[in-house]
Design an enzyme around this catalytic site. Structure first.
Site, mmCIF file in Angstrom:
data_model
loop_
_atom_site.group_PDB
_atom_site.id
_atom_site.type_symbol
_atom_site.label_atom_id
_atom_site.label_comp_id
_atom_site.label_asym_id
_atom_site.label_seq_id
_atom_site.Cartn_x
_atom_site.Cartn_y
_atom_site.Cartn_z
ATOM 1 N N LYS A 29 6.105 29.814 19.623
ATOM 2 C CA LYS A 29 6.664 28.835 20.557
ATOM 3 C C LYS A 29 8.185 28.854 20.572
ATOM 4 O O LYS A 29 8.795 28.671 21.634
ATOM 5 C CB LYS A 29 6.162 27.427 20.226
ATOM 6 C CG LYS A 29 6.603 26.868 18.890
ATOM 7 C CD LYS A 29 6.020 25.495 18.656
ATOM 8 C CE LYS A 29 6.406 24.938 17.298
ATOM 9 N NZ LYS A 29 7.846 24.713 17.166
ATOM 10 N N THR A 30 8.825 29.087 19.412
ATOM 11 C CA THR A 30 10.287 29.136 19.391
ATOM 12 C C THR A 30 10.796 30.313 20.211
ATOM 13 O O THR A 30 11.800 30.225 20.914
ATOM 14 C CB THR A 30 10.799 29.244 17.939
ATOM 15 O OG1 THR A 30 10.261 28.175 17.163
ATOM 16 C CG2 THR A 30 12.323 29.176 17.901
ATOM 17 N N ASP A 214 10.600 20.454 22.149
ATOM 18 C CA ASP A 214 9.709 21.062 21.163
ATOM 19 C C ASP A 214 8.924 19.982 20.423
ATOM 20 O O ASP A 214 9.350 18.823 20.356
ATOM 21 C CB ASP A 214 10.562 21.887 20.182
ATOM 22 C CG ASP A 214 9.722 22.814 19.330
ATOM 23 O OD1 ASP A 214 8.526 22.979 19.618
ATOM 24 O OD2 ASP A 214 10.266 23.379 18.366
ATOM 25 N N GLU A 215 7.785 20.346 19.855
ATOM 26 C CA GLU A 215 6.959 19.453 19.025
ATOM 27 C C GLU A 215 6.675 18.119 19.737
ATOM 28 O O GLU A 215 6.814 17.039 19.161
ATOM 29 C CB GLU A 215 7.650 19.190 17.678
ATOM 30 C CG GLU A 215 7.983 20.430 16.874
ATOM 31 C CD GLU A 215 6.767 21.082 16.226
ATOM 32 O OE1 GLU A 215 5.641 20.665 16.539
ATOM 33 O OE2 GLU A 215 6.956 21.997 15.406
ATOM 34 N N GLN A 245 -1.859 19.702 15.698
ATOM 35 C CA GLN A 245 -0.906 19.633 14.598
ATOM 36 C C GLN A 245 -0.139 18.312 14.592
ATOM 37 O O GLN A 245 0.960 18.221 14.036
ATOM 38 C CB GLN A 245 0.081 20.800 14.655
ATOM 39 C CG GLN A 245 -0.561 22.150 14.416
ATOM 40 C CD GLN A 245 0.470 23.248 14.254
ATOM 41 O OE1 GLN A 245 1.094 23.421 13.196
ATOM 42 N NE2 GLN A 245 0.673 24.030 15.301
ATOM 43 N N ARG A 637 -0.986 27.489 7.333
ATOM 44 C CA ARG A 637 0.274 27.917 6.701
ATOM 45 C C ARG A 637 0.097 29.288 6.053
ATOM 46 O O ARG A 637 1.077 29.981 5.774
ATOM 47 C CB ARG A 637 0.715 26.932 5.606
ATOM 48 C CG ARG A 637 1.038 25.497 6.017
ATOM 49 C CD ARG A 637 1.928 25.404 7.221
ATOM 50 N NE ARG A 637 1.129 25.302 8.439
ATOM 51 C CZ ARG A 637 1.613 25.491 9.660
ATOM 52 N NH1 ARG A 637 2.868 25.830 9.827
ATOM 53 N NH2 ARG A 637 0.842 25.371 10.725
#
Length: 762
Positions: A29-30, A214-215, A245, A637
């Site tokens: 996504k970044t 973002d997020e 998430q 993770r």
């Protein structure tokens, strides 16, 4: 664009005015956000300063800035890229008059907020035992996040509402009198600024042609409100988030904001990023199956094109000590295969779980680091120094006044401070003004008046120096003249010396800050060019705000002192919960702290009912789903190997309790797991019986087939020793003539040299 997959490319190139990118864990996504910014600047001719990019951590903002700079080949530090709080602070600095704030307003961090609330409660005879300060903080924060001032809250007639409204009201007055804003206030004040000043809102709606967030699943009510205010028919907004998430509901995050955005903007284009670049297919299959048990998901299924990878290992321990020892044995195994220690993480639901893990790692000499300890600007000696500096530019800052009025000790005790509070309350003044009154009218003893006078003179001297000295010299003078340096020098222990080193580092930090801000920022008018100015976009009323914006953007010394900037930056950094970059050593952290990180090997520990999911969530469906999302985050993770551990007996709250395995384990497909029972005997599901074990050579990333055996021994082997009897091989190190085995006997765990032990395999 050649590095993007089809879904990523769609997100970058779309012309839709409203875009929701549902980005799974590890889906890039970044990369999408950075490429989107580069695309609108490079291909559509948008000014870099017409882009607003909002992140949740300073670390994420820095990463995005670096990527954009790399793509564009030009500095991006002057662009509007930052956290909600950082950008809100930037807006309020520019429009402090319209926002009803002093030009030198300061940010109140959590600890100083606590001091202000305590003072209010003490003055009002409100018991901290009955009304904990943390509870009051939470109430005030939740009301601000909902956009409510004290005057807006309906008094239901119950005692709780009456007490909380009273404290909130007095807290607002205290902050206004002292020129202070807390973190929630930053966001609420910007919302009010836009609401009450339509010309300012219109300016920024026109200015920001492209808004990226973002997020988004972590946004709260007030963040959603002021982002919605910026939306305009002539600008676009891309939000990126993942409902699977969303794990911060306890601090106000509202996962339904993702769906609300689609409802409020019916023509929103939905793009799903489902290809995961981090984890093996086996880990993703397990995580997908787990999260499918949640209801009302927006829907996605992660996939990977990496090698299938090893099965997930589940270890059923006897107790928490057995669990920790097993984890240690596996870590030692991975380290022996060449994995860096900081690529190995142990995740847990509750902080208290770290104690036994730390103890076992420490005894084995295994380096480790507890992620998320006190950060630099949160340390007591640093906060003392910053409080002096804050008083130098705003003596009416009550929180800073209380912190250092008697630090180091100068004969101004709690009794005197209590009387100052009474005077301040009576005269509706700050503590500084109350002290001036006490000195002029000689209301205290001669000694107290003398001590107060000396303190006032010290702050006045520092104020004069702040107006003329460079920031590093000012900080040095503050440490010396305040007595802080001498105070901490008296402690000759390692702890005392560490505090001195921290104070020295503060001076270095100011030097670095000056260098970065002098060299790192680019003037907006140099980037924008003449043609855009002539286009009429910045005409009329916008010119007034453009002038104000330019002054703030350049961090001009004429409009904002370097000291004010630095103190604001320090407060924002202290509020940032993201920890520093990993140090060498095994990483220990809570599952919440692990969000956004990745490791080659992950141990997810304490998977027991009542511990994970936590007991208070078991009977609440929404909370249980958030716990499941937290487990999903923990599992994703892991890049290569994942362990799930739980104990049959665990000491909790001082007593041993029998534990049931977490329901989350049962929600994971059995063909993705191998069971490792106590005693290290490996039992595989029948469907995976023929699956070989794999290890990844970290340095070459080559997949190697390994039997986990050295010189005829492997973990779990049963052996007999002439003296100690029968035992189980737990670990080994070295090989050949230097091979040493760790064996658990009835007499305890022993390390033996295989060359001389004469062990007999059973």
């Amino acid at each position: 664009m050649s590095h993007l997959n089809e879904a990523q490319e769609q997100a970058v190139l779309t012309d839709a005015p409203r875009i929701l990118v549902l980005a799974g864990a590890g889906s890039g996504k970044t990369r999408v956000l950075a490429h989107r910014v580069a695309h609108v600047i490079q291909e559509q001719g948008i000014s870099p300063h017409a882009v607003l990019a909002v992140t949740f951590t300073n670390k994420a903002a820095r990463e995005m800035t670096n990527r954009i700079e790399s793509l564009l080949g030009m500095p991006a530090r002057g662009m509007w890229i930052g956290t909600f709080h950082g950008l809100a602070h930037r807006l309020l600095r520019t429009h402090h008059n319209e926002a009803g704030l002093l030009e030198s307003f300061q940010i109140l961090d959590s600890e100083d907020q606590k001091r202000v609330i305590k003072r209010i409660m003490k003055a009002g005879n409100i018991s901290e035992d009955r009304w904990p300060v943390r509870q009051v903080q939470s109430f005030i924060s939740s009301q601000k996040q909902a956009g409510r001032r004290a005057r807006h809250i309906v008094d239901n007639g119950d005692l709780y509402s009456q007490v909380m409204i009273r404290i909130y009201n007095e807290y607002e007055e205290a902050c206004d009198n002292s020129g202070l804003v807390d973190f929630s206030e930053l966001l609420l004040r910007v919302h009010e600024l836009f609401r009450e000043n339509p010309e300012i809102l219109e300016y920024y709606q026109t200015r920001f042609a492209h808004i990226l967030v973002d997020e988004f699943q972590d946004t709260n009510a007030i963040q959603y409100k002021w982002l919605s205010q910026l939306l305009h028919e002539n600008n676009s907004m891309m939000i990126v988030g993942d409902d699977d998430q969303s794990i911060y509901g306890w601090r106000g995050a509202d996962v339904t904001n993702l769906q609300r955005f689609r409802n409020d903007n019916p023509n929103t284009e939905l793009v799903r990023l489902q290809r995961n670049y981090r984890s093996t297919p086996n880990i993703l299959n397990a995580a997908n199956a787990l999260i499918e048990n949640n209801q009302n998901r927006m829907g996605k299924s992660l996939y990977s094109e990496l090698e299938q990878g090893p099965l997930i290992s589940r270890y059923s321990a006897f107790n928490e000590t057995d669990e920790a020892r097993y984890i240690l044995s596996q870590i030692q195994e991975w380290v022996s295969f060449g994995y860096p220690k900081n690529e190995i993480a142990i995740l847990y639901r509750a902080n208290a779980q770290s104690r036994i893990l730390e103890e076992v790692l420490s005894h084995a000499g295994m380096p480790y680091r507890v992620y998320g300890g006190l950060r630099f600007f949160e340390r007591a000696e640093i906060k003392d120094a910053l409080s002096y500096l804050r008083l130098a530019i705003n003596p009416n800052d009550d929180a800073s006044f209380e912190r250092v009025i008697n630090t180091p000790a100068r004969g101004i005790g709690q009794t005197t401070v209590g009387k100052l509070r009474d005077i301040a309350r009576e005269r509706q003044s700050s503590l500084w003004q109350a002290g001036q009154i006490a000195v002029e009218e000689k209301l205290f003893s001669a000694r107290a008046v003398s001590s107060l006078s000396m303190f006032f003179q010290l702050i006045s001297d520092l104020s004069e120096q702040a107006a003329k000295d460079e920031l590093p010299e000012l900080v040095h003078a503050t440490l010396m003249q305040s007595g802080l340096w001498d105070h901490y020098s008296q402690d000759k222990s390692e702890k005392g010396q560490a505090k001195l080193e921290n104070l020295e580092e503060l001076i270095s930090a100011t030097r670095q800050y000056i260098i970065e801000n002098e060299n790192g920022l680019v003037r907006e008018d140099e980037i924008r060019g003449k043609s855009e100015r002539e286009s009429g976009v910045y005409s009329g009323i916008h010119e007034h705000f453009e002038r104000s914006f330019n002054k703030e953007d350049h961090f001009s010394r004429e409009t904002m002192q370097p000291l004010v900037e630095f103190l604001a930056n320090a407060a924002l950094e202290a509020g940032e919960k993201q920890s520093d970059q990993n140090e060498e050593g095994v990483q220990l952290m809570t599952l919440h702290s692990a969000k956004g990180l990745e490791f080659s090997v992950v141990f997810l520990t304490g998977l027991e009912e009542g511990l994970f999911p936590i007991h208070r969530a078991i009977d609440d469906s929404d909370s249980l789903e958030e716990e499941r999302r937290l487990c999903y985050v923990g599992m994703t993770r892991a890049k290569y190997k994942l362990y799930l551990t739980h104990a049959e007996i665990r000491r909790m709250r001082g007593r041993e309790t029998y534990q049931r395995p977490s329901r989350f384990i049962n929600e994971i497909p059995m063909d993705t797991i191998e069971d490792v029972r106590s005693g290290m005997t490996v039992q595989r599901p029948q469907t995976a019986a023929a699956t070989p074990k794999y290890k990844r050579d970290f340095r070459s990333t080559k997949i190697l087939n390994s039997a986990l055996e050295v010189d005829g021994y492997k973990l779990g082997d049963r052996v007999r020793h002439a003296k100690f009897g029968e035992g189980t091989v737990l670990n080994y190190e070295g090989k050949g003539g230097s091979l040493r085995l760790q064996v658990r006997f009835k007499a305890g765990v022993k390390w033996l040299a295989a060359k001389y032990a004469n062990l007999e395999k059973i």
